[in-house]
Design a protein around this motif. Sequence first.
Motif, PDB file in Angstrom:
ATOM      1  N   PRO A 143       5.867   5.617  -7.326  1.00  0.00           N
ATOM      2  CA  PRO A 143       5.169   5.188  -6.111  1.00  0.00           C
ATOM      3  C   PRO A 143       5.130   6.305  -5.078  1.00  0.00           C
ATOM      4  O   PRO A 143       5.996   7.183  -5.056  1.00  0.00           O
ATOM      5  CB  PRO A 143       5.993   3.995  -5.627  1.00  0.00           C
ATOM      6  CG  PRO A 143       7.329   4.154  -6.255  1.00  0.00           C
ATOM      7  CD  PRO A 143       7.119   4.866  -7.550  1.00  0.00           C
ATOM      8  N   HIS A 144       4.117   6.262  -4.220  1.00  0.00           N
ATOM      9  CA  HIS A 144       3.959   7.336  -3.247  1.00  0.00           C
ATOM     10  C   HIS A 144       4.653   7.000  -1.928  1.00  0.00           C
ATOM     11  O   HIS A 144       5.042   5.859  -1.672  1.00  0.00           O
ATOM     12  CB  HIS A 144       2.482   7.628  -3.002  1.00  0.00           C
ATOM     13  CG  HIS A 144       1.716   6.493  -2.391  1.00  0.00           C
ATOM     14  ND1 HIS A 144       1.586   5.265  -2.997  1.00  0.00           N
ATOM     15  CD2 HIS A 144       1.032   6.397  -1.221  1.00  0.00           C
ATOM     16  CE1 HIS A 144       0.849   4.473  -2.243  1.00  0.00           C
ATOM     17  NE2 HIS A 144       0.511   5.123  -1.147  1.00  0.00           N
ATOM     18  N   THR A 145       4.801   8.019  -1.109  1.00  0.00           N
ATOM     19  CA  THR A 145       5.340   7.877   0.242  1.00  0.00           C
ATOM     20  C   THR A 145       4.152   7.813   1.193  1.00  0.00           C
ATOM     21  O   THR A 145       3.438   8.801   1.368  1.00  0.00           O
ATOM     22  CB  THR A 145       6.253   9.064   0.598  1.00  0.00           C
ATOM     23  OG1 THR A 145       7.257   9.196  -0.409  1.00  0.00           O
ATOM     24  CG2 THR A 145       6.903   8.864   1.951  1.00  0.00           C
ATOM     25  N   ALA A 146       3.937   6.668   1.780  1.00  0.00           N
ATOM     26  CA  ALA A 146       2.725   6.448   2.574  1.00  0.00           C
ATOM     27  C   ALA A 146       2.884   6.958   4.004  1.00  0.00           C
ATOM     28  O   ALA A 146       3.966   6.907   4.587  1.00  0.00           O
ATOM     29  CB  ALA A 146       2.377   4.969   2.594  1.00  0.00           C
ATOM     30  N   ASP A 186       9.135  18.044  -4.171  1.00  0.00           N
ATOM     31  CA  ASP A 186       7.852  17.543  -4.676  1.00  0.00           C
ATOM     32  C   ASP A 186       7.671  16.104  -4.199  1.00  0.00           C
ATOM     33  O   ASP A 186       7.886  15.149  -4.940  1.00  0.00           O
ATOM     34  CB  ASP A 186       7.819  17.625  -6.204  1.00  0.00           C
ATOM     35  CG  ASP A 186       6.525  17.073  -6.797  1.00  0.00           C
ATOM     36  OD1 ASP A 186       5.534  16.939  -6.047  1.00  0.00           O
ATOM     37  OD2 ASP A 186       6.522  16.771  -8.007  1.00  0.00           O
ATOM     38  N   LEU A 187       7.307  15.953  -2.925  1.00  0.00           N
ATOM     39  CA  LEU A 187       7.161  14.632  -2.335  1.00  0.00           C
ATOM     40  C   LEU A 187       5.835  14.012  -2.787  1.00  0.00           C
ATOM     41  O   LEU A 187       4.769  14.605  -2.597  1.00  0.00           O
ATOM     42  CB  LEU A 187       7.213  14.736  -0.815  1.00  0.00           C
ATOM     43  CG  LEU A 187       7.434  13.449  -0.027  1.00  0.00           C
ATOM     44  CD1 LEU A 187       8.768  12.804  -0.393  1.00  0.00           C
ATOM     45  CD2 LEU A 187       7.389  13.727   1.474  1.00  0.00           C
ATOM     46  N   VAL A 188       5.905  12.839  -3.387  1.00  0.00           N
ATOM     47  CA  VAL A 188       4.706  12.175  -3.901  1.00  0.00           C
ATOM     48  C   VAL A 188       3.966  11.526  -2.730  1.00  0.00           C
ATOM     49  O   VAL A 188       4.493  10.625  -2.074  1.00  0.00           O
ATOM     50  CB  VAL A 188       5.066  11.123  -4.966  1.00  0.00           C
ATOM     51  CG1 VAL A 188       3.808  10.437  -5.492  1.00  0.00           C
ATOM     52  CG2 VAL A 188       5.831  11.775  -6.105  1.00  0.00           C
ATOM     53  N   LEU A 189       2.743  11.979  -2.484  1.00  0.00           N
ATOM     54  CA  LEU A 189       1.957  11.523  -1.339  1.00  0.00           C
ATOM     55  C   LEU A 189       0.625  10.941  -1.795  1.00  0.00           C
ATOM     56  O   LEU A 189       0.207  11.115  -2.941  1.00  0.00           O
ATOM     57  CB  LEU A 189       1.712  12.685  -0.372  1.00  0.00           C
ATOM     58  CG  LEU A 189       2.954  13.399   0.173  1.00  0.00           C
ATOM     59  CD1 LEU A 189       2.548  14.642   0.947  1.00  0.00           C
ATOM     60  CD2 LEU A 189       3.751  12.458   1.072  1.00  0.00           C
ATOM     61  N   ASP A 190      -0.030  10.251  -0.887  1.00  0.00           N
ATOM     62  CA  ASP A 190      -1.419   9.776  -1.029  1.00  0.00           C
ATOM     63  C   ASP A 190      -1.600   8.620  -2.009  1.00  0.00           C
ATOM     64  O   ASP A 190      -2.254   7.634  -1.691  1.00  0.00           O
ATOM     65  CB  ASP A 190      -2.352  10.925  -1.426  1.00  0.00           C
ATOM     66  CG  ASP A 190      -2.344  12.044  -0.400  1.00  0.00           C
ATOM     67  OD1 ASP A 190      -2.235  11.729   0.805  1.00  0.00           O
ATOM     68  OD2 ASP A 190      -2.418  13.210  -0.806  1.00  0.00           O
ATOM     69  N   ARG A 191      -1.062   8.728  -3.211  1.00  0.00           N
ATOM     70  CA  ARG A 191      -1.270   7.682  -4.215  1.00  0.00           C
ATOM     71  C   ARG A 191      -0.141   7.735  -5.245  1.00  0.00           C
ATOM     72  O   ARG A 191       0.512   8.777  -5.409  1.00  0.00           O
ATOM     73  CB  ARG A 191      -2.621   7.849  -4.906  1.00  0.00           C
ATOM     74  CG  ARG A 191      -2.749   9.115  -5.729  1.00  0.00           C
ATOM     75  CD  ARG A 191      -4.141   9.278  -6.310  1.00  0.00           C
ATOM     76  NE  ARG A 191      -5.140   9.390  -5.268  1.00  0.00           N
ATOM     77  CZ  ARG A 191      -5.439  10.547  -4.639  1.00  0.00           C
ATOM     78  NH1 ARG A 191      -4.793  11.660  -4.967  1.00  0.00           N
ATOM     79  NH2 ARG A 191      -6.342  10.590  -3.705  1.00  0.00           N
ATOM     80  N   PRO A 192       0.099   6.619  -5.958  1.00  0.00           N
ATOM     81  CA  PRO A 192       1.120   6.635  -7.011  1.00  0.00           C
ATOM     82  C   PRO A 192       0.771   7.656  -8.087  1.00  0.00           C
ATOM     83  O   PRO A 192      -0.397   7.957  -8.327  1.00  0.00           O
ATOM     84  CB  PRO A 192       1.072   5.206  -7.566  1.00  0.00           C
ATOM     85  CG  PRO A 192       0.511   4.388  -6.453  1.00  0.00           C
ATOM     86  CD  PRO A 192      -0.474   5.269  -5.754  1.00  0.00           C
ATOM     87  N   ALA A 243       9.695   7.987  -1.076  1.00  0.00           N
ATOM     88  CA  ALA A 243      10.418   7.195  -0.080  1.00  0.00           C
ATOM     89  C   ALA A 243       9.546   6.021   0.354  1.00  0.00           C
ATOM     90  O   ALA A 243       8.986   6.008   1.448  1.00  0.00           O
ATOM     91  CB  ALA A 243      10.802   8.051   1.119  1.00  0.00           C
ATOM     92  N   PRO A 244       9.415   4.998  -0.502  1.00  0.00           N
ATOM     93  CA  PRO A 244       8.607   3.823  -0.146  1.00  0.00           C
ATOM     94  C   PRO A 244       9.102   3.094   1.092  1.00  0.00           C
ATOM     95  O   PRO A 244       8.390   2.243   1.640  1.00  0.00           O
ATOM     96  CB  PRO A 244       8.703   2.940  -1.390  1.00  0.00           C
ATOM     97  CG  PRO A 244       9.056   3.865  -2.506  1.00  0.00           C
ATOM     98  CD  PRO A 244       9.932   4.900  -1.872  1.00  0.00           C
ATOM     99  N   LYS A 245      10.316   3.398   1.551  1.00  0.00           N
ATOM    100  CA  LYS A 245      10.831   2.717   2.731  1.00  0.00           C
ATOM    101  C   LYS A 245      10.055   3.060   4.000  1.00  0.00           C
ATOM    102  O   LYS A 245      10.290   2.437   5.047  1.00  0.00           O
ATOM    103  CB  LYS A 245      12.315   3.006   2.913  1.00  0.00           C
ATOM    104  CG  LYS A 245      12.688   4.466   3.049  1.00  0.00           C
ATOM    105  CD  LYS A 245      14.151   4.622   3.483  1.00  0.00           C
ATOM    106  CE  LYS A 245      15.127   4.112   2.454  1.00  0.00           C
ATOM    107  NZ  LYS A 245      15.255   4.991   1.287  1.00  0.00           N
ATOM    108  N   SER A 297      -0.180  -0.215  -3.002  1.00  0.00           N
ATOM    109  CA  SER A 297      -1.346  -0.041  -2.133  1.00  0.00           C
ATOM    110  C   SER A 297      -1.024   0.693  -0.842  1.00  0.00           C
ATOM    111  O   SER A 297      -1.928   1.024  -0.075  1.00  0.00           O
ATOM    112  CB  SER A 297      -1.955  -1.408  -1.803  1.00  0.00           C
ATOM    113  OG  SER A 297      -1.037  -2.202  -1.059  1.00  0.00           O
ATOM    114  N   GLY A 298       0.261   0.941  -0.590  1.00  0.00           N
ATOM    115  CA  GLY A 298       0.658   1.609   0.647  1.00  0.00           C
ATOM    116  C   GLY A 298       0.486   0.731   1.873  1.00  0.00           C
ATOM    117  O   GLY A 298       0.251   1.224   2.974  1.00  0.00           O
ATOM    118  N   LYS A 299       0.634  -0.577   1.692  1.00  0.00           N
ATOM    119  CA  LYS A 299       0.467  -1.519   2.797  1.00  0.00           C
ATOM    120  C   LYS A 299       1.753  -1.605   3.611  1.00  0.00           C
ATOM    121  O   LYS A 299       2.786  -2.068   3.127  1.00  0.00           O
ATOM    122  CB  LYS A 299       0.095  -2.899   2.258  1.00  0.00           C
ATOM    123  CG  LYS A 299      -0.132  -3.941   3.337  1.00  0.00           C
ATOM    124  CD  LYS A 299      -0.463  -5.292   2.721  1.00  0.00           C
ATOM    125  CE  LYS A 299      -0.646  -6.362   3.802  1.00  0.00           C
ATOM    126  NZ  LYS A 299      -0.930  -7.691   3.198  1.00  0.00           N
TER     127      LYS A 299
END
Length: 459
Positions: free
Chosen positions: A404-407, A419-425, A374-376, A38-40
Amino acid sequence: MSASGIRPGRRGRSVVTGLGVVAPTGIGAARHWESVLSGKSGLGRITRFDPTGYPVRVAGEVPGFRAAEQVPGRLVPQTDRFTHFALAAAEDALADAAADPATLPEYEMAVVTASSSGGTEFGQHEMENLYQKGSSWVGAYQSIAWFYAATTGQVSIRHGMRGPCGVICGEQAGGLDALGQSRRLLDTGSRLVLSGGTDASLCPYGLVAQLSTGRLSTEDDPARAYLPFDAAASGFVPGEGGAILVVESADAAHARGVPSYGELLGYAAGFDPTADGTTRLPVTDDATRPSTADGVTRPPAPDRAAARPPVPSRTTARRSVLVSVIRRALADAGLAPGDVDMVFADASGTPAEDLAEARALTEVFGPGGVPVTAPKTLTGRLYAGGAALDVATALLALSAGVVPHTAGLGRPAPGCEIDLVLDRPRQTDPRTALVLARGHGGFTSALVVGAGDRNALRR
């Protein structure tokens, strides 16, 4: 038999059957995973002490952790918060793996953890007692609670694990190094290893020690404080917590009839001597001596310059070390770059470090050649706990079939062709993941994990 004690031939398969998580994103693997999807964010203003007088006021704190509810009562005053985290996570990991240590041979169970700062908060309180009240007020447990290996010792005692035990001190890279060591232990007689890392240095003494790196973000807005690979990156946010994993031989897991989250396929480590910016050339014979005798690098005399190769920039040096480590980890796994489905980046949050990592990934995989995440950004950098948590997250992602995305990021930093995954998984059904970690001082590690046959968390 090799020097490491591993018999010649193909090494045995090492699988992860249990996860224990204590992180700013939640206590327990299920809650952490929900936050990731959820990117919380778990970042916020420091509450464990008043940070008003410090330049860094944002951190990732573990919410709602009460040691008295998670740790045996007698151990709470004897141990530091980082050990409390590990004891709780180890308990959860064993339960998640349906592993009862009482039913297993005690000398075939091992513990290897990572620690970056040891019992910082415990040590601070004892120093306060020393300087404010006198030496008689310093407790006996100061001698062990601060120690990096305190967690390994307490976990092994708690669960009757009398096989090989150790601790790895490699800062952020330590969590991967501990898991790499767990594979070796399984190949030399152990059947089950508790491995991973935790850290807890969010106290005045611990924060001041971290400030010396000059890499922490001083941004007061939690949403803007930690932005790796972003044009607005200005450092990283410190955090606390980590993860403990149950690692078993595939044969032992099969004999117990338990599924696995995934397999530890390949591991490699290296060291970057330029990481702290203070590398000096050695003073040798006159033909190769720097222009002064103190060992500090200075321009050579004109007649020697042509014979000396150019000194690479620090960014280039960091990139080359990381490239080498990635390639060796892939080779250890028997995989080609095209076999990797996602990368969990180290994500330093400092522009030069991020650029070096992005260029290393581009060199190995090609521009935009693999999804990177980078979920961190939700937790901050947890030091020795960070990479272990990334591995747990990667295994959960493989089980769920998502990247998972990088929030929280906005505009990509110039030069970061990834290719950085953004916005949503991203639903891509990944089967392999590469986890990277770089520790302060030059520690550099990579771990390749593959999907297992488990797709649900025990609650």
